[in-house]
Design a protein around this motif. Sequence first.
Motif, PDB file in Angstrom:
ATOM      1  N   THR A 168       0.831  -1.203   0.000  1.00 59.08           N
ATOM      2  CA  THR A 168       0.000   0.000   0.000  1.00 59.08           C
ATOM      3  C   THR A 168       0.867   1.255   0.000  1.00 59.08           C
ATOM      4  OG1 THR A 168      -1.755  -1.160   1.167  1.00 59.08           O
ATOM      5  CG2 THR A 168      -1.828   1.228   1.223  1.00 59.08           C
ATOM      6  N   MET A 169       1.921   1.238   0.792  1.00 63.54           N
ATOM      7  CA  MET A 169       2.823   2.399   0.817  1.00 63.54           C
ATOM      8  C   MET A 169       3.502   2.562  -0.545  1.00 63.54           C
ATOM      9  SD  MET A 169       5.947   3.362   3.341  1.00 63.54           S
ATOM     10  CE  MET A 169       4.864   3.661   4.717  1.00 63.54           C
ATOM     11  N   PHE A 170       3.952   1.446  -1.109  1.00 63.09           N
ATOM     12  CA  PHE A 170       4.588   1.492  -2.422  1.00 63.09           C
ATOM     13  C   PHE A 170       3.584   1.954  -3.481  1.00 63.09           C
ATOM     14  CE2 PHE A 170       6.391  -0.872  -6.196  1.00 63.09           C
ATOM     15  CZ  PHE A 170       7.456  -0.018  -6.371  1.00 63.09           C
ATOM     16  N   GLY A 198      -2.847  11.435  -0.174  1.00 53.58           N
ATOM     17  CA  GLY A 198      -3.877  11.009   0.773  1.00 53.58           C
ATOM     18  C   GLY A 198      -3.741   9.550   1.160  1.00 53.58           C
ATOM     19  N   VAL A 199      -3.432   8.692   0.179  1.00 54.78           N
ATOM     20  CA  VAL A 199      -3.229   7.270   0.474  1.00 54.78           C
ATOM     21  C   VAL A 199      -2.010   7.099   1.369  1.00 54.78           C
ATOM     22  CG1 VAL A 199      -2.648   5.025  -0.534  1.00 54.78           C
ATOM     23  CG2 VAL A 199      -4.355   6.462  -1.637  1.00 54.78           C
ATOM     24  N   LEU A 200      -0.953   7.824   1.093  1.00 55.70           N
ATOM     25  CA  LEU A 200       0.266   7.734   1.897  1.00 55.70           C
ATOM     26  C   LEU A 200       0.019   8.172   3.339  1.00 55.70           C
ATOM     27  CD1 LEU A 200       3.225   6.931   1.551  1.00 55.70           C
ATOM     28  CD2 LEU A 200       3.749   9.303   1.073  1.00 55.70           C
ATOM     29  N   LYS A 201      -0.832   9.174   3.526  1.00 56.70           N
ATOM     30  CA  LYS A 201      -1.166   9.640   4.870  1.00 56.70           C
ATOM     31  C   LYS A 201      -2.168   8.731   5.572  1.00 56.70           C
ATOM     32  CE  LYS A 201      -0.203  14.529   4.473  1.00 56.70           C
ATOM     33  NZ  LYS A 201      -0.737  15.870   4.699  1.00 56.70           N
ATOM     34  N   GLY A 202      -2.808   7.825   4.839  1.00 56.66           N
ATOM     35  CA  GLY A 202      -3.765   6.905   5.432  1.00 56.66           C
ATOM     36  C   GLY A 202      -5.150   7.488   5.630  1.00 56.66           C
ATOM     37  N   THR A 203      -5.522   8.448   4.814  1.00 57.87           N
ATOM     38  CA  THR A 203      -6.849   9.052   4.935  1.00 57.87           C
ATOM     39  C   THR A 203      -7.925   8.029   4.562  1.00 57.87           C
ATOM     40  OG1 THR A 203      -6.769   9.878   2.672  1.00 57.87           O
ATOM     41  CG2 THR A 203      -5.973  11.353   4.396  1.00 57.87           C
ATOM     42  N   PRO A 204      -9.119   8.158   5.146  1.00 61.22           N
ATOM     43  CA  PRO A 204     -10.173   7.190   4.858  1.00 61.22           C
ATOM     44  C   PRO A 204     -10.650   7.225   3.400  1.00 61.22           C
ATOM     45  CG  PRO A 204     -10.886   8.761   6.564  1.00 61.22           C
ATOM     46  CD  PRO A 204      -9.485   9.105   6.176  1.00 61.22           C
ATOM     47  N   TRP A 205     -10.607   8.368   2.780  1.00 61.01           N
ATOM     48  CA  TRP A 205     -11.064   8.483   1.400  1.00 61.01           C
ATOM     49  C   TRP A 205      -9.985   8.103   0.402  1.00 61.01           C
ATOM     50  CZ3 TRP A 205      -7.768  11.846  -0.894  1.00 61.01           C
ATOM     51  CH2 TRP A 205      -7.152  12.797  -0.089  1.00 61.01           C
ATOM     52  N   LEU A 254     -10.742   6.404  -3.452  1.00 65.12           N
ATOM     53  CA  LEU A 254     -10.462   7.294  -4.584  1.00 65.12           C
ATOM     54  C   LEU A 254      -9.239   6.829  -5.364  1.00 65.12           C
ATOM     55  CD1 LEU A 254     -11.126  10.958  -3.431  1.00 65.12           C
ATOM     56  CD2 LEU A 254     -12.096   9.779  -5.377  1.00 65.12           C
ATOM     57  N   GLY A 255      -8.270   6.253  -4.649  1.00 64.02           N
ATOM     58  CA  GLY A 255      -7.073   5.746  -5.317  1.00 64.02           C
ATOM     59  C   GLY A 255      -7.399   4.643  -6.305  1.00 64.02           C
ATOM     60  N   VAL A 256      -8.254   3.717  -5.895  1.00 60.26           N
ATOM     61  CA  VAL A 256      -8.663   2.631  -6.798  1.00 60.26           C
ATOM     62  C   VAL A 256      -9.423   3.190  -7.989  1.00 60.26           C
ATOM     63  CG1 VAL A 256     -10.131   0.583  -6.997  1.00 60.26           C
ATOM     64  CG2 VAL A 256      -8.654   0.855  -5.004  1.00 60.26           C
ATOM     65  N   ALA A 287      -2.705  -3.567  -4.765  1.00 64.25           N
ATOM     66  CA  ALA A 287      -2.168  -3.247  -3.443  1.00 64.25           C
ATOM     67  C   ALA A 287      -3.200  -2.515  -2.590  1.00 64.25           C
ATOM     68  CB  ALA A 287      -0.895  -2.421  -3.570  1.00 64.25           C
ATOM     69  N   LEU A 288      -3.942  -1.611  -3.188  1.00 61.95           N
ATOM     70  CA  LEU A 288      -4.938  -0.867  -2.423  1.00 61.95           C
ATOM     71  C   LEU A 288      -6.127  -1.740  -2.025  1.00 61.95           C
ATOM     72  CD1 LEU A 288      -4.974   2.568  -4.287  1.00 61.95           C
ATOM     73  CD2 LEU A 288      -3.836   1.979  -2.145  1.00 61.95           C
ATOM     74  N   CYS A 289      -6.422  -2.754  -2.805  1.00 56.97           N
ATOM     75  CA  CYS A 289      -7.547  -3.639  -2.488  1.00 56.97           C
ATOM     76  C   CYS A 289      -7.165  -4.744  -1.508  1.00 56.97           C
ATOM     77  CB  CYS A 289      -8.103  -4.262  -3.765  1.00 56.97           C
ATOM     78  SG  CYS A 289      -8.964  -3.083  -4.814  1.00 56.97           S
TER      79      CYS A 289
END
Length: 147
Positions: free
Chosen positions: A30-32, A90-97, A101-103, A137-139
């Motif tokens: 997820t971080m990558f 936002g994904v790197l910070k771990g935000t809920p959205w 949104l990344g996917v 990775a996000l899923c």
Amino acid sequence: MTTTPNPAAPSSSGVPPPSGARSGWAAGGTMFAAVLMMINGVLAIFEGIAALAKDDVVWRVRDYTFKFDLTAWGWIHLILGIIVLIVGIGVLKGTPWGRALGVALTGLMIVLHFLWLPYQPFWSLIAIAIGVFVIWALCVDRSRDPF
């Protein structure tokens, strides 16, 4: 002397660890993926700038169903690249959205690069492969799921 069991370690009974146990592979993925999203966003911004500048970096295509003016392609890449960069942060910070949104945006970037194939075929194939990994990775990482 007592020891506490590691919840992420497989038990001797063959029962998998609880679903809330964080997988190191998925968390690192997820971080990558977030970093790849940010890089992909920056590169899309550069693609947009190159298309807007009508540089020789972009191949000229004659008969193509999804042929737009290079200026239109440039604005599409530029705007989507900025949004993907922001969502990657936002994904790197771990935000809920961030993950949802990344996917969605990465899926949109895959479609965009599929339509962009005749203009930059090698980079488009690489960007599609990166997008598939990012979505995976996000899923897969369910560590921050509220469900």
